[in-house]
Design a protein around this motif. Structure first.
Motif, PDB file in Angstrom:
ATOM      1  N   GLU A   1       0.348  41.207  27.411  1.00 19.33           N
ATOM      2  CA  GLU A   1       0.124  41.387  28.845  1.00 19.33           C
ATOM      3  C   GLU A   1       1.041  42.497  29.324  1.00 19.33           C
ATOM      4  O   GLU A   1       2.222  42.528  28.972  1.00 19.33           O
ATOM      5  CB  GLU A   1       0.428  40.100  29.611  1.00 19.33           C
ATOM      6  CG  GLU A   1      -0.557  38.985  29.335  1.00 19.33           C
ATOM      7  CD  GLU A   1      -0.267  37.771  30.193  1.00 19.33           C
ATOM      8  OE1 GLU A   1      -0.091  37.930  31.419  1.00 19.33           O
ATOM      9  OE2 GLU A   1      -0.198  36.671  29.626  1.00 19.33           O
ATOM     10  N   TYR A   2       0.496  43.395  30.124  1.00 18.10           N
ATOM     11  CA  TYR A   2       1.258  44.523  30.663  1.00 18.10           C
ATOM     12  C   TYR A   2       1.330  44.333  32.163  1.00 18.10           C
ATOM     13  O   TYR A   2       0.335  44.509  32.860  1.00 18.10           O
ATOM     14  CB  TYR A   2       0.554  45.841  30.306  1.00 18.10           C
ATOM     15  CG  TYR A   2       1.444  47.053  30.376  1.00 18.10           C
ATOM     16  CD1 TYR A   2       1.949  47.621  29.219  1.00 18.10           C
ATOM     17  CD2 TYR A   2       1.781  47.636  31.594  1.00 18.10           C
ATOM     18  CE1 TYR A   2       2.767  48.746  29.269  1.00 18.10           C
ATOM     19  CE2 TYR A   2       2.594  48.754  31.651  1.00 18.10           C
ATOM     20  CZ  TYR A   2       3.085  49.301  30.484  1.00 18.10           C
ATOM     21  OH  TYR A   2       3.890  50.411  30.527  1.00 18.10           O
ATOM     22  N   GLU A   3       2.508  43.941  32.666  1.00 17.94           N
ATOM     23  CA  GLU A   3       2.657  43.598  34.074  1.00 17.94           C
ATOM     24  C   GLU A   3       3.719  44.442  34.759  1.00 17.94           C
ATOM     25  O   GLU A   3       4.661  43.911  35.344  1.00 17.94           O
ATOM     26  CB  GLU A   3       2.995  42.113  34.216  1.00 17.94           C
ATOM     27  CG  GLU A   3       1.879  41.201  33.779  1.00 17.94           C
ATOM     28  CD  GLU A   3       2.179  39.734  34.018  1.00 17.94           C
ATOM     29  OE1 GLU A   3       3.294  39.402  34.480  1.00 17.94           O
ATOM     30  OE2 GLU A   3       1.296  38.925  33.720  1.00 17.94           O
ATOM     31  N   THR A   4       3.572  45.743  34.669  1.00 15.59           N
ATOM     32  CA  THR A   4       4.464  46.650  35.381  1.00 15.59           C
ATOM     33  C   THR A   4       3.727  47.956  35.641  1.00 15.59           C
ATOM     34  O   THR A   4       2.800  48.310  34.907  1.00 15.59           O
ATOM     35  CB  THR A   4       5.760  46.930  34.586  1.00 15.59           C
ATOM     36  OG1 THR A   4       6.573  47.835  35.330  1.00 15.59           O
ATOM     37  CG2 THR A   4       5.480  47.497  33.212  1.00 15.59           C
ATOM     38  N   GLU A   5       4.146  48.634  36.695  1.00 17.44           N
ATOM     39  CA  GLU A   5       3.555  49.929  37.004  1.00 17.44           C
ATOM     40  C   GLU A   5       4.188  51.043  36.184  1.00 17.44           C
ATOM     41  O   GLU A   5       3.625  52.127  36.063  1.00 17.44           O
ATOM     42  CB  GLU A   5       3.678  50.227  38.501  1.00 17.44           C
ATOM     43  CG  GLU A   5       2.832  49.281  39.339  1.00 17.44           C
ATOM     44  CD  GLU A   5       2.924  49.574  40.826  1.00 17.44           C
ATOM     45  OE1 GLU A   5       3.427  50.645  41.218  1.00 17.44           O
ATOM     46  OE2 GLU A   5       2.485  48.699  41.596  1.00 17.44           O
ATOM     47  N   LYS A   6       5.360  50.774  35.611  1.00 15.22           N
ATOM     48  CA  LYS A   6       6.044  51.764  34.773  1.00 15.22           C
ATOM     49  C   LYS A   6       5.235  51.946  33.488  1.00 15.22           C
ATOM     50  O   LYS A   6       4.912  50.965  32.822  1.00 15.22           O
ATOM     51  CB  LYS A   6       7.460  51.276  34.449  1.00 15.22           C
ATOM     52  CG  LYS A   6       8.337  52.310  33.827  1.00 15.22           C
ATOM     53  CD  LYS A   6       8.752  53.344  34.836  1.00 15.22           C
ATOM     54  CE  LYS A   6       9.804  54.255  34.251  1.00 15.22           C
ATOM     55  NZ  LYS A   6      10.097  55.375  35.103  1.00 15.22           N
ATOM     56  N   GLU A   7       4.908  53.177  33.156  1.00 10.58           N
ATOM     57  CA  GLU A   7       4.038  53.434  32.008  1.00 10.58           C
ATOM     58  C   GLU A   7       4.810  53.834  30.768  1.00 10.58           C
ATOM     59  O   GLU A   7       5.733  54.635  30.832  1.00 10.58           O
ATOM     60  CB  GLU A   7       3.035  54.544  32.346  1.00 10.58           C
ATOM     61  CG  GLU A   7       1.955  54.097  33.291  1.00 10.58           C
ATOM     62  CD  GLU A   7       0.879  55.145  33.439  1.00 10.58           C
ATOM     63  OE1 GLU A   7       0.452  55.727  32.412  1.00 10.58           O
ATOM     64  OE2 GLU A   7       0.466  55.382  34.586  1.00 10.58           O
TER      65      GLU A   7
ATOM     66  N   LEU B   1       4.915  39.882  26.663  1.00 10.51           N
ATOM     67  CA  LEU B   1       4.818  40.324  28.047  1.00 10.51           C
ATOM     68  C   LEU B   1       5.651  41.583  28.208  1.00 10.51           C
ATOM     69  O   LEU B   1       6.855  41.585  27.918  1.00 10.51           O
ATOM     70  CB  LEU B   1       5.330  39.233  29.000  1.00 10.51           C
ATOM     71  CG  LEU B   1       5.464  39.631  30.468  1.00 10.51           C
ATOM     72  CD1 LEU B   1       4.113  40.006  31.071  1.00 10.51           C
ATOM     73  CD2 LEU B   1       6.132  38.508  31.259  1.00 10.51           C
ATOM     74  N   LEU B   2       5.022  42.652  28.649  1.00 15.23           N
ATOM     75  CA  LEU B   2       5.718  43.897  28.977  1.00 15.23           C
ATOM     76  C   LEU B   2       5.857  43.913  30.488  1.00 15.23           C
ATOM     77  O   LEU B   2       4.864  43.842  31.215  1.00 15.23           O
ATOM     78  CB  LEU B   2       4.923  45.103  28.480  1.00 15.23           C
ATOM     79  CG  LEU B   2       4.775  45.157  26.961  1.00 15.23           C
ATOM     80  CD1 LEU B   2       3.658  46.093  26.563  1.00 15.23           C
ATOM     81  CD2 LEU B   2       6.072  45.570  26.319  1.00 15.23           C
ATOM     82  N   THR B   3       7.088  43.993  30.957  1.00 13.43           N
ATOM     83  CA  THR B   3       7.352  43.860  32.378  1.00 13.43           C
ATOM     84  C   THR B   3       8.389  44.876  32.830  1.00 13.43           C
ATOM     85  O   THR B   3       8.711  45.814  32.093  1.00 13.43           O
ATOM     86  CB  THR B   3       7.769  42.397  32.696  1.00 13.43           C
ATOM     87  OG1 THR B   3       7.766  42.207  34.106  1.00 13.43           O
ATOM     88  CG2 THR B   3       9.112  42.040  32.101  1.00 13.43           C
ATOM     89  N   ASP B   4       8.922  44.677  34.024  1.00 11.45           N
ATOM     90  CA  ASP B   4       9.913  45.603  34.569  1.00 11.45           C
ATOM     91  C   ASP B   4      11.283  44.928  34.639  1.00 11.45           C
ATOM     92  O   ASP B   4      11.417  43.733  34.365  1.00 11.45           O
ATOM     93  CB  ASP B   4       9.479  46.128  35.940  1.00 11.45           C
ATOM     94  CG  ASP B   4       9.162  45.012  36.927  1.00 11.45           C
ATOM     95  OD1 ASP B   4       9.788  43.929  36.859  1.00 11.45           O
ATOM     96  OD2 ASP B   4       8.272  45.220  37.767  1.00 11.45           O
ATOM     97  N   ASN B   5      12.292  45.701  35.012  1.00 11.78           N
ATOM     98  CA  ASN B   5      13.656  45.177  35.084  1.00 11.78           C
ATOM     99  C   ASN B   5      13.784  44.030  36.085  1.00 11.78           C
ATOM    100  O   ASN B   5      14.500  43.063  35.832  1.00 11.78           O
ATOM    101  CB  ASN B   5      14.651  46.288  35.450  1.00 11.78           C
ATOM    102  CG  ASN B   5      14.984  47.172  34.273  1.00 11.78           C
ATOM    103  OD1 ASN B   5      14.687  46.854  33.128  1.00 11.78           O
ATOM    104  ND2 ASN B   5      15.610  48.304  34.553  1.00 11.78           N
ATOM    105  N   GLU B   6      13.108  44.142  37.209  1.00 13.30           N
ATOM    106  CA  GLU B   6      13.201  43.096  38.232  1.00 13.30           C
ATOM    107  C   GLU B   6      12.680  41.755  37.697  1.00 13.30           C
ATOM    108  O   GLU B   6      13.330  40.716  37.855  1.00 13.30           O
ATOM    109  CB  GLU B   6      12.414  43.511  39.478  1.00 13.30           C
ATOM    110  CG  GLU B   6      12.498  42.512  40.605  1.00 13.30           C
ATOM    111  CD  GLU B   6      11.700  42.950  41.831  1.00 13.30           C
ATOM    112  OE1 GLU B   6      11.285  42.052  42.591  1.00 13.30           O
ATOM    113  OE2 GLU B   6      11.488  44.160  42.035  1.00 13.30           O
ATOM    114  N   SER B   7      11.539  41.775  37.042  1.00 16.76           N
ATOM    115  CA  SER B   7      10.957  40.534  36.521  1.00 16.76           C
ATOM    116  C   SER B   7      11.767  39.953  35.379  1.00 16.76           C
ATOM    117  O   SER B   7      11.995  38.739  35.325  1.00 16.76           O
ATOM    118  CB  SER B   7       9.517  40.779  36.066  1.00 16.76           C
ATOM    119  OG  SER B   7       8.702  41.097  37.165  1.00 16.76           O
ATOM    120  N   ILE B   8      12.211  40.802  34.436  1.00 21.84           N
ATOM    121  CA  ILE B   8      12.987  40.275  33.313  1.00 21.84           C
ATOM    122  C   ILE B   8      14.353  39.778  33.807  1.00 21.84           C
ATOM    123  O   ILE B   8      14.894  38.814  33.260  1.00 21.84           O
ATOM    124  CB  ILE B   8      13.101  41.293  32.156  1.00 21.84           C
ATOM    125  CG1 ILE B   8      13.316  40.532  30.832  1.00 21.84           C
ATOM    126  CG2 ILE B   8      14.186  42.323  32.404  1.00 21.84           C
ATOM    127  CD1 ILE B   8      13.099  41.369  29.589  1.00 21.84           C
TER     128      ILE B   8
END
Length: 165
Positions: free
Chosen positions: A6-12, A43-50
């Protein structure tokens, strides 16, 4: 091997991340001589979520690069003999061994690749190999454990031809 990504970040990530993740996971399973077909979630996410996950699960109030959530408990790292084929460790729908979950910060992949002077492919591969070893029961809390784990990570990455530089 079933890998649910799952890719759940706008950072590409401008690399073939699904291919890299699958390659490293499959190589890690072969390297560890995993005797079962298995499944896991990435899960690929962003710093805020992790950061939030790290706070909730480990009480660490900061973002991190990768989190591993093993579904199995081992007596010894990489000892799959503890697994019984009639246990609840297998998905009843697929018959696959449920290994656990991996959470990776895409922002950390990019930041750390730049900081360490290597490619995003290398950083992502390293984090996946590292996390797979955790899913197999390895840890790095003690110096001797860290040495073993680092050697195994490098061997997995070498087998994938994901090298430093």
């Amino acid at each position: 091997m079933t890998v649910n990504i799952e890719y759940e970040t706008e950072k590409e990530l401008n690399i073939p991340y699904e291919e890299i993740i699958n390659k490293v996971i499959n190589e890690a399973a072969d390297y560890a001589e995993l005797p079962y077909e298995a499944e896991l979630n990435v899960l690929l996410t962003d710093n805020e979520s992790i950061h939030q996950i790290n706070l909730e699960t480990r009480e660490m109030d900061r973002p991190t690069d990768v989190l591993s959530f093993p579904a199995l408990e081992y007596n010894e790292p990489g000892d799959f003999s503890i697994i019984s084929e009639d246990s609840y460790d297998f998905n009843p729908d697929t018959g696959e061994l449920m290994l656990g979950d991996i959470v990776i910060s895409v922002e950390k992949v990019i930041e750390q690749a730049n900081a360490y002077g290597h490619s995003e492919e290398r950083e992502l591969g390293f984090l996946v190999a590292h996390s797979m070893l955790h899913l197999f029961g390895y840890d790095h809390m003690e110096e001797d454990e860290r040495i073993v784990m680092e050697k195994k990570q490098e061997e997995i990455l070498a087998r994938c031809n994901i090298l430093r530089g």
